[in-house]
Design a protein around this motif. Structure first.
Motif, mmCIF file in Angstrom:
data_model
loop_
_atom_site.group_PDB
_atom_site.id
_atom_site.type_symbol
_atom_site.label_atom_id
_atom_site.label_comp_id
_atom_site.label_asym_id
_atom_site.label_seq_id
_atom_site.Cartn_x
_atom_site.Cartn_y
_atom_site.Cartn_z
ATOM 1 N N ARG A 224 9.043 3.925 11.255
ATOM 2 C CA ARG A 224 8.689 4.550 12.527
ATOM 3 C C ARG A 224 7.256 4.136 12.871
ATOM 4 O O ARG A 224 6.341 4.276 12.050
ATOM 5 N N LEU A 225 7.060 3.636 14.092
ATOM 6 C CA LEU A 225 5.780 3.087 14.501
ATOM 7 C C LEU A 225 5.024 4.046 15.408
ATOM 8 O O LEU A 225 5.603 4.968 15.990
ATOM 9 N N SER A 226 3.721 3.784 15.530
ATOM 10 C CA SER A 226 2.865 4.655 16.343
ATOM 11 C C SER A 226 3.175 4.561 17.828
ATOM 12 O O SER A 226 2.791 5.449 18.592
ATOM 13 N N ASP A 227 3.880 3.519 18.265
ATOM 14 C CA ASP A 227 4.235 3.403 19.683
ATOM 15 C C ASP A 227 5.524 4.146 20.022
ATOM 16 O O ASP A 227 6.037 4.050 21.137
ATOM 17 N N GLY A 228 6.071 4.877 19.038
ATOM 18 C CA GLY A 228 7.258 5.685 19.262
ATOM 19 C C GLY A 228 8.566 4.981 18.974
ATOM 20 O O GLY A 228 9.639 5.601 19.062
ATOM 21 N N THR A 229 8.504 3.699 18.612
ATOM 22 C CA THR A 229 9.738 2.958 18.337
ATOM 23 C C THR A 229 10.090 3.017 16.856
ATOM 24 O O THR A 229 9.276 3.398 16.009
ATOM 25 N N THR A 230 11.322 2.630 16.561
ATOM 26 C CA THR A 230 11.822 2.584 15.190
ATOM 27 C C THR A 230 12.318 1.177 14.889
ATOM 28 O O THR A 230 13.012 0.573 15.710
ATOM 29 N N ILE A 231 11.956 0.647 13.726
ATOM 30 C CA ILE A 231 12.392 -0.672 13.281
ATOM 31 C C ILE A 231 13.398 -0.497 12.148
ATOM 32 O O ILE A 231 13.089 0.141 11.130
ATOM 33 N N GLU A 232 14.599 -1.010 12.331
ATOM 34 C CA GLU A 232 15.586 -1.012 11.254
ATOM 35 C C GLU A 232 15.280 -2.196 10.337
ATOM 36 O O GLU A 232 15.256 -3.341 10.771
ATOM 37 N N THR A 233 15.027 -1.915 9.081
ATOM 38 C CA THR A 233 14.633 -2.968 8.145
ATOM 39 C C THR A 233 14.988 -2.568 6.726
ATOM 40 O O THR A 233 15.018 -1.376 6.388
ATOM 41 N N ASP A 234 15.269 -3.554 5.901
ATOM 42 C CA ASP A 234 15.527 -3.279 4.484
ATOM 43 C C ASP A 234 14.522 -3.980 3.577
ATOM 44 O O ASP A 234 14.665 -3.970 2.363
ATOM 45 N N LEU A 235 13.476 -4.586 4.179
ATOM 46 C CA LEU A 235 12.440 -5.232 3.374
ATOM 47 C C LEU A 235 11.113 -5.170 4.132
ATOM 48 O O LEU A 235 11.040 -5.604 5.285
ATOM 49 N N ALA A 236 10.118 -4.622 3.487
ATOM 50 C CA ALA A 236 8.787 -4.532 4.087
ATOM 51 C C ALA A 236 7.767 -5.147 3.143
ATOM 52 O O ALA A 236 7.833 -4.944 1.922
ATOM 53 N N VAL A 237 6.833 -5.891 3.707
ATOM 54 C CA VAL A 237 5.726 -6.460 2.937
ATOM 55 C C VAL A 237 4.442 -5.801 3.421
ATOM 56 O O VAL A 237 4.082 -5.918 4.593
ATOM 57 N N VAL A 238 3.782 -5.100 2.519
ATOM 58 C CA VAL A 238 2.534 -4.408 2.842
ATOM 59 C C VAL A 238 1.388 -5.383 2.613
ATOM 60 O O VAL A 238 1.131 -5.806 1.485
ATOM 61 N N ALA A 239 0.703 -5.764 3.695
ATOM 62 C CA ALA A 239 -0.382 -6.750 3.621
ATOM 63 C C ALA A 239 -1.614 -6.161 4.289
ATOM 64 O O ALA A 239 -2.018 -6.584 5.377
ATOM 65 N N LEU A 240 -2.211 -5.184 3.639
ATOM 66 C CA LEU A 240 -3.320 -4.413 4.210
ATOM 67 C C LEU A 240 -4.668 -4.773 3.613
ATOM 68 O O LEU A 240 -5.623 -4.000 3.694
ATOM 69 N N GLY A 241 -4.762 -5.946 3.017
ATOM 70 C CA GLY A 241 -6.042 -6.372 2.468
ATOM 71 C C GLY A 241 -6.124 -6.193 0.967
ATOM 72 O O GLY A 241 -5.165 -5.780 0.302
ATOM 73 N N ALA A 242 -7.294 -6.509 0.421
ATOM 74 C CA ALA A 242 -7.508 -6.506 -1.028
ATOM 75 C C ALA A 242 -8.567 -5.484 -1.421
ATOM 76 O O ALA A 242 -9.498 -5.210 -0.668
ATOM 77 N N VAL A 243 -8.412 -4.957 -2.635
ATOM 78 C CA VAL A 243 -9.315 -3.946 -3.177
ATOM 79 C C VAL A 243 -9.807 -4.428 -4.539
ATOM 80 O O VAL A 243 -9.024 -4.932 -5.351
ATOM 81 N N GLY A 244 -11.100 -4.290 -4.804
ATOM 82 C CA GLY A 244 -11.657 -4.727 -6.076
ATOM 83 C C GLY A 244 -11.061 -4.004 -7.265
ATOM 84 O O GLY A 244 -10.844 -2.790 -7.227
#
Length: 430
Positions: A224-244
């Motif tokens: 569920r996205l902040s624009d109110g839409t919904t994405i049907e998906t069975d695979l998500a890749v979280v790419a939010l940057g790197a942490v030390g």
């Protein structure tokens, strides 16, 4: 020095090259490399490109060893604590390793999805290490109905590119105005947005993922996205940057947080009071230091060339100490291949307040963008024109004025700087 013990915590690119440099510079004592992964040092940049695409087998990413190390390898066991008083590293299995000098080269890890229950859903992936790439490659080969990429930086964009090459439908959700815009600014971001949409990426800018939802079996099904839409998906890749990777340093008194380990330009680590911590050094992705070319601005770089250069400076400092100090002043550089285009950068784009196109044109899919800070050239990015950057690198090192006078045959009739991060329409068009 023959009885001295050096421990390198982090058995990746920086750790390996530092160990080699120690031997090259005459260190004859014992060297121990500690790594949390079971693998020998391997090359990370291909993971989100050639390995994920299936063009390169993961087992062929091992880094070559340039010279014999005569080193002790402790792989598959993480450091869990640092006991500075006893000069010991505490390992996750309870063992303690003594040191006379310590090099911290633990790198970074992918920032996880903030909701642990959602992050544990079958189908939610991170991409940082060799095993991550293997799991994600297998999941892509299995043929997901749609891949959701969360984050439009370099890793997220490269993953989206591989998916489209494989014929997989992709939705990329980017918090900012365009992919790559956070790192490279408006001009390159606008171009990247156009390229991704031309490749049929469902690009959602100025948008965030609010919830990942799974079924009763714990399998990812939708977002569920902040624009109110919904994405049907069975695979998500979280790419939010790197942490030390600094959790094991908690309570050690060293100046370290998720941004990295603070050190001086000679790679000597600082404590919480800003003093040099005796016999402790840092190099590679985890190190954060004042860059001499950028007026002491604190930087941490996830760059291949930087890891090698900084590892050599750290080794020099460990061997020669105060007798022949050397400052790490490597000019930042990196490259990325995605959606059929090559991106290459030199310098530090982060402080830029203005940018100007000095060669080519985005309309021709080949151009150079230069970055200025308070009237000084600080960086350049070439799109599909990597060979021209050597000249820009020389100008950056010379602290040349911005905008630079290139006088290139493919340059604009008049250089027109624009704000580096000016807002533009969410669809990536003017």
């Amino acid at each position: 020095m023959n009885d001295e013990k050096i421990v390198v915590v982090g058995a990746s690119l920086a750790g390996l090259r530092a160990a080699e440099a120690l031997r090259e510079q005459g260190f004859a004592g014992s060297v121990t490399l500690v790594g949390d992964e079971p693998h020998r040092p391997y090359d990370r940049p291909p993971l989100s490109k050639a390995v994920l695409a299936g063009r390169l087998d993961a087992k062929n990413t091992q880094l070559p060893q340039i010279r014999p190390l005569d080193a002790r390898w402790l792989l598959g066991v993480a450091a869990s604590a640092l006991d500075r008083q006893r000069r010991q590293i505490v390992l996750a299995d309870g063992r303690r390793i003594g040191y006379d000098k310590l090099l911290i080269a633990t790198g970074t890890h992918a920032r996880p999805w903030p909701n642990a229950a959602e992050a544990s859903l079958n189908g939610v992936h991170l991409l940082r290490g060799l095993d991550d790439a293997g799991r994600l490659r297998a999941a892509l080969v299995a043929g997901p109905r749609r891949v959701l990429v969360i984050g439009g930086g370099f890793t997220g964009s490269e993953v989206a590119s591989v998916c489209r090459d494989m014929g997989i439908e992709v939705t990329l959700v980017q918090r900012g105005t365009a992919p790559l815009a956070t790192a490279l600014g408006t001009v390159v971001g606008r171009f990247a947005a156009r390229v991704q949409r031309a490749a049929d990426v469902d690009l959602r800018t100025n948008t965030t993922v609010e919830v990942l939802e799974g079924d009763a079996a714990g399998r990812l099904r939708r977002a569920r996205l902040s624009d109110g839409t919904t994405i049907e998906t069975d695979l998500a890749v979280v790419a939010l940057g790197a942490v030390g990777n600094v959790g094991w340093l908690s309570g050690s008194g060293l100046s370290a947080d998720e941004r990295g380990v603070l050190c001086d330009a000679s790679c000597r680590v600082l404590d919480l009071d800003g003093r040099i911590a005796e016999n402790i050094y840092a190099a590679g992705d985890v190190a954060r230091w004042p860059h001499p070319l950028y007026d002491g601005r604190l930087v941490r770089l996830d760059h291949w060339d930087n890891a090698i250069s900084q590892a050599r400076v750290a080794a020099h400092t460990m061997v020669h100490g105060h007798r022949a100090p050397k400052a790490h002043d490597e000019l930042p550089s990196f490259w990325s291949n995605q959606f059929g285009m090559n991106l290459k950068s030199v310098g530090l784009t982060a402080p830029a307040d203005e940018v100007a196109i000095t060669q080519g044109s985005p309309d021709a899919d080949k151009f150079v963008v230069t970055y200025g800070h308070r009237g000084r050239l600080v960086a350049a990015v070439a799109v599909n024109a990597p060979r021209v950057l050597d000249g820009y690198a020389a100008l950056i090192r010379a602290r040349s004025p911005f905008p630079p006078e290139i006088n290139a045959t493919d340059g604009p009739a008049e250089l027109t700087p624009v704000p580096a991060h000016s807002p533009f329409a969410a669809d990536g068009r003017d």
